[in-house]
Scaffold this active site. Sequence first.
Site, PDB file in Angstrom:
ATOM      1  N   GLY A 102       0.818  -1.220   0.000  1.00 36.86           N
ATOM      2  CA  GLY A 102       0.000   0.000   0.000  1.00 36.86           C
ATOM      3  C   GLY A 102       0.850   1.268   0.000  1.00 36.86           C
ATOM      4  N   TYR A 103       0.166   2.388   0.098  1.00 30.89           N
ATOM      5  CA  TYR A 103       0.835   3.697  -0.021  1.00 30.89           C
ATOM      6  C   TYR A 103       1.910   3.881   1.061  1.00 30.89           C
ATOM      7  CZ  TYR A 103       1.122   8.848   0.240  1.00 30.89           C
ATOM      8  OH  TYR A 103       1.542  10.152   0.300  1.00 30.89           O
ATOM      9  N   ASP A 147      -4.500 -12.804   2.541  1.00 35.07           N
ATOM     10  CA  ASP A 147      -5.294 -11.988   3.453  1.00 35.07           C
ATOM     11  C   ASP A 147      -4.821 -12.270   4.880  1.00 35.07           C
ATOM     12  OD1 ASP A 147      -7.540 -11.120   5.159  1.00 35.07           O
ATOM     13  OD2 ASP A 147      -8.621 -10.906   3.261  1.00 35.07           O
ATOM     14  N   SER A 184      -4.323   6.627  13.766  1.00 41.18           N
ATOM     15  CA  SER A 184      -4.652   7.826  12.992  1.00 41.18           C
ATOM     16  C   SER A 184      -5.031   8.967  13.923  1.00 41.18           C
ATOM     17  CB  SER A 184      -5.845   7.499  12.091  1.00 41.18           C
ATOM     18  OG  SER A 184      -6.402   8.657  11.542  1.00 41.18           O
ATOM     19  N   THR A 209      -7.433  10.561  13.602  1.00 44.05           N
ATOM     20  CA  THR A 209      -8.892  10.496  13.694  1.00 44.05           C
ATOM     21  C   THR A 209      -9.349  10.031  15.089  1.00 44.05           C
ATOM     22  OG1 THR A 209     -10.847   9.751  12.467  1.00 44.05           O
ATOM     23  CG2 THR A 209      -9.155   8.116  12.826  1.00 44.05           C
ATOM     24  N   TYR A 245     -14.793   4.011  10.376  1.00 43.12           N
ATOM     25  CA  TYR A 245     -13.347   3.827  10.158  1.00 43.12           C
ATOM     26  C   TYR A 245     -12.572   4.275  11.397  1.00 43.12           C
ATOM     27  CZ  TYR A 245      -8.604   4.986   8.825  1.00 43.12           C
ATOM     28  OH  TYR A 245      -7.231   5.095   8.819  1.00 43.12           O
ATOM     29  N   LYS A 296     -10.092   2.219  14.459  1.00 40.08           N
ATOM     30  CA  LYS A 296      -8.765   2.573  14.992  1.00 40.08           C
ATOM     31  C   LYS A 296      -8.822   2.639  16.526  1.00 40.08           C
ATOM     32  CE  LYS A 296      -6.635   2.784  11.069  1.00 40.08           C
ATOM     33  NZ  LYS A 296      -5.777   1.645  10.694  1.00 40.08           N
ATOM     34  N   ASN A 315     -10.825  10.506  -2.433  1.00 39.02           N
ATOM     35  CA  ASN A 315     -11.529  11.126  -1.306  1.00 39.02           C
ATOM     36  C   ASN A 315     -10.683  12.215  -0.670  1.00 39.02           C
ATOM     37  OD1 ASN A 315     -13.732   9.214  -1.274  1.00 39.02           O
ATOM     38  ND2 ASN A 315     -12.234   7.729  -0.531  1.00 39.02           N
ATOM     39  N   ASN A 316      -9.363  12.053  -0.750  1.00 36.87           N
ATOM     40  CA  ASN A 316      -8.448  12.947  -0.023  1.00 36.87           C
ATOM     41  C   ASN A 316      -7.986  14.095  -0.912  1.00 36.87           C
ATOM     42  OD1 ASN A 316      -7.578   9.916   1.273  1.00 36.87           O
ATOM     43  ND2 ASN A 316      -8.226  11.540   2.644  1.00 36.87           N
TER      44      ASN A 316
HETATM   45  P1  NAD Z   1      -3.457   1.535   1.512  1.00 34.28           P
HETATM   46  O1  NAD Z   1      -4.845   1.131   1.228  1.00 34.28           O
HETATM   47  O2  NAD Z   1      -2.643   2.123   0.413  1.00 34.28           O
HETATM   48  O3  NAD Z   1      -2.629   0.297   2.114  1.00 34.28           O
HETATM   49  C1  NAD Z   1      -3.228  -0.732   2.838  1.00 34.28           C
HETATM   50  C2  NAD Z   1      -2.767  -2.048   2.229  1.00 34.28           C
HETATM   51  O4  NAD Z   1      -3.325  -3.122   2.984  1.00 34.28           O
HETATM   52  C3  NAD Z   1      -3.231  -2.236   0.780  1.00 34.28           C
HETATM   53  O5  NAD Z   1      -2.123  -2.619  -0.016  1.00 34.28           O
HETATM   54  C4  NAD Z   1      -4.281  -3.345   0.860  1.00 34.28           C
HETATM   55  O6  NAD Z   1      -4.280  -4.138  -0.313  1.00 34.28           O
HETATM   56  C5  NAD Z   1      -3.819  -4.111   2.084  1.00 34.28           C
HETATM   57  N1  NAD Z   1      -4.870  -4.827   2.812  1.00 34.28           N
HETATM   58  C6  NAD Z   1      -6.068  -4.351   3.243  1.00 34.28           C
HETATM   59  N2  NAD Z   1      -6.736  -5.307   3.900  1.00 34.28           N
HETATM   60  C7  NAD Z   1      -5.941  -6.409   3.899  1.00 34.28           C
HETATM   61  C8  NAD Z   1      -6.081  -7.728   4.420  1.00 34.28           C
HETATM   62  N3  NAD Z   1      -7.181  -8.122   5.077  1.00 34.28           N
HETATM   63  N4  NAD Z   1      -5.069  -8.615   4.222  1.00 34.28           N
HETATM   64  C9  NAD Z   1      -3.938  -8.258   3.558  1.00 34.28           C
HETATM   65  N5  NAD Z   1      -3.764  -7.020   3.044  1.00 34.28           N
HETATM   66  C10 NAD Z   1      -4.753  -6.114   3.204  1.00 34.28           C
HETATM   67  O7  NAD Z   1      -3.501   2.524   2.769  1.00 34.28           O
HETATM   68  P2  NAD Z   1      -2.359   3.446   3.391  1.00 34.28           P
HETATM   69  O8  NAD Z   1      -2.697   4.862   3.110  1.00 34.28           O
HETATM   70  O9  NAD Z   1      -1.025   2.929   3.023  1.00 34.28           O
HETATM   71  O10 NAD Z   1      -2.653   3.204   4.926  1.00 34.28           O
HETATM   72  C11 NAD Z   1      -1.946   2.220   5.672  1.00 34.28           C
HETATM   73  C12 NAD Z   1      -2.478   2.187   7.082  1.00 34.28           C
HETATM   74  O11 NAD Z   1      -2.351   3.480   7.662  1.00 34.28           O
HETATM   75  C13 NAD Z   1      -3.953   1.813   7.209  1.00 34.28           C
HETATM   76  O12 NAD Z   1      -4.115   1.050   8.384  1.00 34.28           O
HETATM   77  C14 NAD Z   1      -4.640   3.158   7.364  1.00 34.28           C
HETATM   78  O13 NAD Z   1      -5.849   3.041   8.047  1.00 34.28           O
HETATM   79  C15 NAD Z   1      -3.614   3.916   8.168  1.00 34.28           C
HETATM   80  N6  NAD Z   1      -3.713   5.377   8.039  1.00 34.28           N
HETATM   81  C16 NAD Z   1      -3.675   5.935   6.789  1.00 34.28           C
HETATM   82  C17 NAD Z   1      -3.779   7.314   6.659  1.00 34.28           C
HETATM   83  C18 NAD Z   1      -3.796   7.960   5.304  1.00 34.28           C
HETATM   84  O14 NAD Z   1      -4.251   9.098   5.203  1.00 34.28           O
HETATM   85  N7  NAD Z   1      -3.317   7.324   4.251  1.00 34.28           N
HETATM   86  C19 NAD Z   1      -3.866   8.117   7.808  1.00 34.28           C
HETATM   87  C20 NAD Z   1      -3.878   7.503   9.053  1.00 34.28           C
HETATM   88  C21 NAD Z   1      -3.798   6.120   9.158  1.00 34.28           C
HETATM   89  C1  WQD Z   2      -8.116  17.420   4.076  1.00 35.38           C
HETATM   90  C2  WQD Z   2      -8.789  18.790   4.024  1.00 35.38           C
HETATM   91  C3  WQD Z   2     -11.168  18.682   3.743  1.00 35.38           C
HETATM   92  C4  WQD Z   2     -10.975  16.870  -0.256  1.00 35.38           C
HETATM   93  C5  WQD Z   2      -8.774  11.832   6.220  1.00 35.38           C
HETATM   94  C6  WQD Z   2      -9.342  10.872   7.235  1.00 35.38           C
HETATM   95  C7  WQD Z   2      -8.351  10.627   8.315  1.00 35.38           C
HETATM   96  C8  WQD Z   2      -7.006  10.185   7.737  1.00 35.38           C
HETATM   97  C9  WQD Z   2      -6.525  11.081   6.645  1.00 35.38           C
HETATM   98  C10 WQD Z   2      -6.880   7.808   7.708  1.00 35.38           C
HETATM   99  C11 WQD Z   2     -10.097  18.865   4.812  1.00 35.38           C
HETATM  100  C12 WQD Z   2     -10.519  19.308   2.537  1.00 35.38           C
HETATM  101  C13 WQD Z   2     -10.677  17.410   0.979  1.00 35.38           C
HETATM  102  C14 WQD Z   2     -11.527  17.689  -1.256  1.00 35.38           C
HETATM  103  C15 WQD Z   2     -11.437  19.546   0.272  1.00 35.38           C
HETATM  104  N1  WQD Z   2      -7.079   8.891   7.120  1.00 35.38           N
HETATM  105  N2  WQD Z   2     -10.895  18.725   1.235  1.00 35.38           N
HETATM  106  N3  WQD Z   2     -11.742  19.013  -0.947  1.00 35.38           N
HETATM  107  O1  WQD Z   2     -10.364  14.519   6.123  1.00 35.38           O
HETATM  108  O2  WQD Z   2      -8.236  15.482   7.138  1.00 35.38           O
HETATM  109  O3  WQD Z   2      -8.472  13.059   6.883  1.00 35.38           O
HETATM  110  O4  WQD Z   2      -7.561  11.282   5.679  1.00 35.38           O
HETATM  111  O5  WQD Z   2      -6.713   7.576   8.866  1.00 35.38           O
HETATM  112  O6  WQD Z   2      -8.891   9.645   9.137  1.00 35.38           O
HETATM  113  O7  WQD Z   2     -10.524  11.423   7.779  1.00 35.38           O
HETATM  114  O8  WQD Z   2      -8.157  14.403   4.872  1.00 35.38           O
HETATM  115  O9  WQD Z   2      -7.446  14.865   2.561  1.00 35.38           O
HETATM  116  O10 WQD Z   2      -9.844  14.173   2.987  1.00 35.38           O
HETATM  117  O11 WQD Z   2      -9.068  16.429   3.715  1.00 35.38           O
HETATM  118  O12 WQD Z   2     -11.660  20.745   0.486  1.00 35.38           O
HETATM  119  O13 WQD Z   2     -11.833  17.270  -2.380  1.00 35.38           O
HETATM  120  O14 WQD Z   2      -9.139  19.056   2.666  1.00 35.38           O
HETATM  121  O15 WQD Z   2     -12.383  19.321   4.047  1.00 35.38           O
HETATM  122  O16 WQD Z   2     -10.172  20.158   5.354  1.00 35.38           O
HETATM  123  P1  WQD Z   2      -8.925  14.452   6.302  1.00 35.38           P
HETATM  124  P2  WQD Z   2      -8.638  14.902   3.442  1.00 35.38           P
END
Ligand code: NAD
Ligand code: WQD
Length: 343
Positions: A10-11, A58, A124, A126, A149, A153, A198-199
């Site tokens: 993943g990312y 998985d 997170s 969150t 979600y 966490k 979404n982000n």
């Molecule tokens: P991502 O979706 O890019 O990576 C997650 C990876 O896990 C993917 O490659 C997916 O294929 C794999 N996966 C999901 N469920 C699985 C399962 N049951 N078995 C095996 N593999 C599985 O997401 P990311 O952005 O890299 O996020 C990684 C972690 O960080 C997640 O737990 C996410 O909740 C957390 N997180 C992400 C953000 C963010 O904004 N990206 C912020 C806070 C926390």
């Molecule tokens: C950032 C800012 C939006 C999209 C989310 C999850 C959080 C964490 C990270 C996993 C906010 C604004 C966004 C758009 C906009 N993920 N926005 N137009 O909401 O801070 O956090 O991702 O753990 O749990 O909730 O991130 O990138 O969606 O938004 O104006 O098209 O950009 O309102 O102020 P967020 P985001």
Amino acid sequence: MTILVTGGAGYIGSHTVIELIQSGYDVVIVDNFSNSHPEVIQRIETITNQTIKYYANDIKDSEAMRKIFAENAISAVIHFAAYKAVGESVEQPLKYYENNVSGTIALLEIMQEFAVKTIVFSSSATVYGADNPSPLTEDMPTLDANNPYGYTKIVNERMLKDLAHSDPDWSVVLLRYFNPIGAYETGTIGEDPNGIPNNLMPYITQVAVGKLDQVSVFGNDYDTPDGTGVRDYIHVVDLAKGHVKAVAKALAEAQLYIYNLGTGQGYSVLDLIHTFSETNDVDVPYQITDRREGDIAVCYADPTKAQQELGWIAEKTLVDMCRDSWRWQQNNPNGYQAGNMND
Ligand code: NAD
Ligand code: WQD
């Protein structure tokens, strides 16, 4: 020393695998590619000049996980595997509890079986919910998330805390990420969201590259300097480096550790759009729309604890983040889909 990285394709996982390898760890990935592309493995191999051992399984498949633990001398697990789309979690909460909570339980049971009791968990910001004021510190209450979600966490954190309390051999690090953006400097790995992002950052890059028309700025009437939402954007490579520090700490002494991984600096939606435009000399059309349900005005970290205890600090600037996100998007307009890179 071998680290099992769940969700390593993943990312954030892919960037962390690179930093682990460059710090001398051996890495094994388990990922079911539910939200990633197998192509990422080759990209990591090119960057690290190493063959990457991975299992396309998985984490809920206990038979497969048992085989992975039997075949590899794993010292610790960094656990990224989870679903992360907030909106989808509201529509399909069971899908999220099933993957994110049952997935962790299945993983922890196998770890216990093989006496591997060191885990770094992707939490997170969150978990701080809507009521705690920024800058957010690790000792603030984490009872109310805004969505399923976020609750997955909170439940994971609770479970891992209980486990650490039940047995002093468990070493648990809860890492609370703020808003990861950016990509590896080669522009060959990065964030590859499914469908319409979404982000904010992937939305901006897809507008800039011409795949989407304009960014919707979700509200400009918040109590912030320019009225738009303020977040703590952190470069994914800085975040990845935080994991290397965290796993070393957890392996050195079994304890429960909790750290924010953020920069401590808040930027608004318009700050990000303007910095992206100026850094990359590209237009990012936008329009102000209604607020998005569930969003809060301001969210940024106090990163002092990670600095003091892990010796970790985010080093990259917002300009670095904008430049690197754009390089990734330009080189890979369709993400990891085959035939993309260097076409
Ligand atoms: P991502 O979706 O890019 O990576 C997650 C990876 O896990 C993917 O490659 C997916 O294929 C794999 N996966 C999901 N469920 C699985 C399962 N049951 N078995 C095996 N593999 C599985 O997401 P990311 O952005 O890299 O996020 C990684 C972690 O960080 C997640 O737990 C996410 O909740 C957390 N997180 C992400 C953000 C963010 O904004 N990206 C912020 C806070 C926390
Ligand atoms: C950032 C800012 C939006 C999209 C989310 C999850 C959080 C964490 C990270 C996993 C906010 C604004 C966004 C758009 C906009 N993920 N926005 N137009 O909401 O801070 O956090 O991702 O753990 O749990 O909730 O991130 O990138 O969606 O938004 O104006 O098209 O950009 O309102 O102020 P967020 P985001």
